[in-house]
Design a protein around this motif. Structure first.
Motif, mmCIF file in Angstrom:
data_model
loop_
_atom_site.group_PDB
_atom_site.id
_atom_site.type_symbol
_atom_site.label_atom_id
_atom_site.label_comp_id
_atom_site.label_asym_id
_atom_site.label_seq_id
_atom_site.Cartn_x
_atom_site.Cartn_y
_atom_site.Cartn_z
ATOM 1 N N SER A 241 0.979 -1.197 0.088
ATOM 2 C CA SER A 241 -0.095 -0.147 -0.104
ATOM 3 C C SER A 241 0.845 0.986 0.044
ATOM 4 N N LEU A 242 1.923 1.290 0.730
ATOM 5 C CA LEU A 242 2.937 2.370 0.648
ATOM 6 C C LEU A 242 3.846 2.595 -0.601
ATOM 7 N N GLY A 243 3.787 1.634 -1.612
ATOM 8 C CA GLY A 243 4.498 1.582 -2.532
ATOM 9 C C GLY A 243 5.882 1.081 -2.460
ATOM 10 N N PHE A 244 5.955 0.185 -1.643
ATOM 11 C CA PHE A 244 7.439 -0.505 -1.416
ATOM 12 C C PHE A 244 7.440 -1.879 -2.112
ATOM 13 N N LEU A 245 6.426 -2.540 -2.342
ATOM 14 C CA LEU A 245 6.410 -3.916 -2.689
ATOM 15 C C LEU A 245 6.605 -3.949 -4.172
ATOM 16 N N ARG A 246 7.677 -3.422 -4.696
ATOM 17 C CA ARG A 246 7.895 -3.319 -6.307
ATOM 18 C C ARG A 246 9.367 -4.087 -6.515
ATOM 19 N N GLY A 247 9.253 -4.405 -7.635
ATOM 20 C CA GLY A 247 10.507 -5.089 -8.044
ATOM 21 C C GLY A 247 10.695 -6.530 -7.448
ATOM 22 N N ASP A 248 12.028 -6.833 -7.585
ATOM 23 C CA ASP A 248 12.342 -8.371 -6.977
ATOM 24 C C ASP A 248 13.394 -8.533 -5.888
ATOM 25 N N ASP A 249 13.337 -7.649 -5.072
ATOM 26 C CA ASP A 249 14.325 -7.525 -3.952
ATOM 27 C C ASP A 249 13.906 -7.167 -2.794
ATOM 28 N N GLN A 250 13.255 -8.062 -2.219
ATOM 29 C CA GLN A 250 12.826 -7.836 -0.837
ATOM 30 C C GLN A 250 13.558 -8.823 0.079
ATOM 31 N N VAL A 251 13.756 -8.479 1.236
ATOM 32 C CA VAL A 251 14.550 -9.527 2.220
ATOM 33 C C VAL A 251 13.825 -9.160 3.615
ATOM 34 N N LEU A 252 14.028 -10.072 4.394
ATOM 35 C CA LEU A 252 13.315 -10.235 5.827
ATOM 36 C C LEU A 252 14.589 -10.213 6.738
ATOM 37 N N PHE A 253 14.561 -9.235 7.650
ATOM 38 C CA PHE A 253 15.420 -9.085 8.737
ATOM 39 C C PHE A 253 15.053 -9.313 10.031
ATOM 40 N N SER A 254 15.756 -9.583 10.966
ATOM 41 C CA SER A 254 15.226 -9.604 12.648
ATOM 42 C C SER A 254 16.526 -8.925 13.297
ATOM 43 N N SER A 255 16.025 -8.360 14.376
ATOM 44 C CA SER A 255 17.064 -7.867 15.418
ATOM 45 C C SER A 255 16.234 -7.854 16.707
ATOM 46 N N GLY A 256 16.502 -8.639 17.835
ATOM 47 C CA GLY A 256 15.794 -8.702 18.946
ATOM 48 C C GLY A 256 14.399 -9.029 18.619
ATOM 49 N N SER A 257 13.314 -8.335 19.200
ATOM 50 C CA SER A 257 11.825 -8.491 18.755
ATOM 51 C C SER A 257 11.408 -7.972 17.643
ATOM 52 N N TRP A 258 12.138 -7.481 16.717
ATOM 53 C CA TRP A 258 11.946 -6.780 15.747
ATOM 54 C C TRP A 258 12.020 -7.788 14.383
ATOM 55 N N LEU A 259 11.098 -7.363 13.575
ATOM 56 C CA LEU A 259 11.407 -7.962 12.107
ATOM 57 C C LEU A 259 11.118 -6.766 11.159
ATOM 58 N N ARG A 260 11.723 -6.769 10.070
ATOM 59 C CA ARG A 260 11.905 -5.581 9.204
ATOM 60 C C ARG A 260 11.807 -6.180 7.788
ATOM 61 N N LEU A 261 10.828 -5.994 6.917
ATOM 62 C CA LEU A 261 10.700 -6.256 5.528
ATOM 63 C C LEU A 261 11.586 -5.183 4.828
ATOM 64 N N ARG A 262 12.563 -5.415 4.170
ATOM 65 C CA ARG A 262 13.250 -4.444 3.391
ATOM 66 C C ARG A 262 13.321 -4.545 1.947
ATOM 67 N N THR A 263 12.868 -3.259 1.331
ATOM 68 C CA THR A 263 12.930 -3.324 -0.278
ATOM 69 C C THR A 263 13.779 -2.119 -0.756
ATOM 70 N N PRO A 264 14.197 -2.046 -1.800
ATOM 71 C CA PRO A 264 14.885 -0.707 -2.161
ATOM 72 C C PRO A 264 13.952 0.616 -2.144
ATOM 73 N N TYR A 265 12.676 0.485 -1.982
ATOM 74 C CA TYR A 265 11.793 1.635 -1.893
ATOM 75 C C TYR A 265 11.326 1.871 -0.493
ATOM 76 N N GLY A 266 11.749 1.086 0.227
ATOM 77 C CA GLY A 266 11.278 1.460 1.811
ATOM 78 C C GLY A 266 11.318 0.170 2.839
ATOM 79 N N SER A 267 11.258 0.274 4.031
ATOM 80 C CA SER A 267 11.065 -0.785 4.840
ATOM 81 C C SER A 267 9.651 -0.699 5.686
ATOM 82 N N VAL A 268 9.368 -1.983 6.289
ATOM 83 C CA VAL A 268 8.277 -2.050 7.000
ATOM 84 C C VAL A 268 8.741 -2.696 8.209
ATOM 85 N N ALA A 269 8.730 -2.238 9.294
ATOM 86 C CA ALA A 269 9.254 -3.229 10.759
ATOM 87 C C ALA A 269 7.963 -3.299 11.666
#
Length: 221
Positions: free
Chosen positions: A179-207
């Motif tokens: 919805s925020l325009g981040f989920l474009r292209g073919d480069d999405q990676v999931l990261f974690s740090s402590g209790s956080w998860l972050r979906l990172r793309t070249p256009y922005g991240s969602v944590a």
């Protein structure tokens, strides 16, 4: 007013688009800005999704007028959007506002590790589409007298709280990224740090905070 010199017109346009999308979900949205060197991070929280959205913006130079080496302030998203000049690739920093509670609790800056199991981008987009279709179908099947806000919210929570392929990432985070325009292209990676998860793309991240892990990994800044 402090002026931020963005790397180019494209960065300015992307910042404006991000702010516009946040304002679509909350006309009174605030954003927290953190900058150091030539990197600016813009944090927002669209209320419909209950996630933290992060847009990284490249700066052409740190600041003008001898401002300190870092910037950390919460401002009105609408006022910030009004200062964005795409042709000049600049943005002004509005006066600080009293930040909402989420602005005091941000994901950690370091310690991120890649998490396995994230489906490929096409599958993620199809998952969001299927979830939206399911929500519409289930709510349309309700009798008029049963179509209450509480029942719609219950169905929404059930669908959007599901996790993606056992990763722990709630479907609402992927929906927010699209919805925020981040989920474009073919480069999405999931990261974690402590209790956080972050979906990172070249256009922005969602944590998002992982359920059941308490306050581990909280960074109050």
């Amino acid at each position: 007013m402090t002026v931020l010199h963005l790397a180019d017109e494209g960065e300015a346009a992307d910042l404006a688009a991000f702010l516009s999308r946040l304002l679509h979900y909350d006309r009174g949205a605030a954003v927290r800005l953190q900058a150091a060197g030539t990197a600016l991070a813009v944090f927002g929280r669209p209320p419909s999704f209950e996630v933290l959205a992060i847009r990284a913006v490249r700066l052409a130079k740190p600041y003008e007028n001898g401002i300190d080496v870092t910037l950390d302030v919460t401002v009105s998203a609408g006022e910030l959007l009004e200062t964005v000049d795409e042709s000049a690739a600049t943005a002004g920093v509005p006066a600080a506002v009293t930040g909402p509670p989420w602005a005091g609790v941000l994901p950690p800056r370091g310690g991120w590790q890649a998490e396995p199991g994230l489906p490929e981008p096409g599958q993620l987009r199809r998952l969001v589409a299927a979830s939206v279709a399911e929500f519409r179908s289930r709510t349309e099947e309700l009798a008029p007298e049963a179509r209450t806000r509480a029942e719609l919210d219950r169905i929404g929570r059930e669908i959007w709280s599901r996790t993606v392929a056992g990763t722990g990432l709630p479907v609402r985070a992927v929906h927010a990224a699209q919805s925020l325009g981040f989920l474009r292209g073919d480069d999405q990676v999931l990261f974690s740090s402590g209790s956080w998860l972050r979906l990172r793309t070249p256009y922005g991240s969602v944590a998002v905070r992982r359920a059941g892990l308490g306050t581990l990994g909280i960074s109050v800044r």
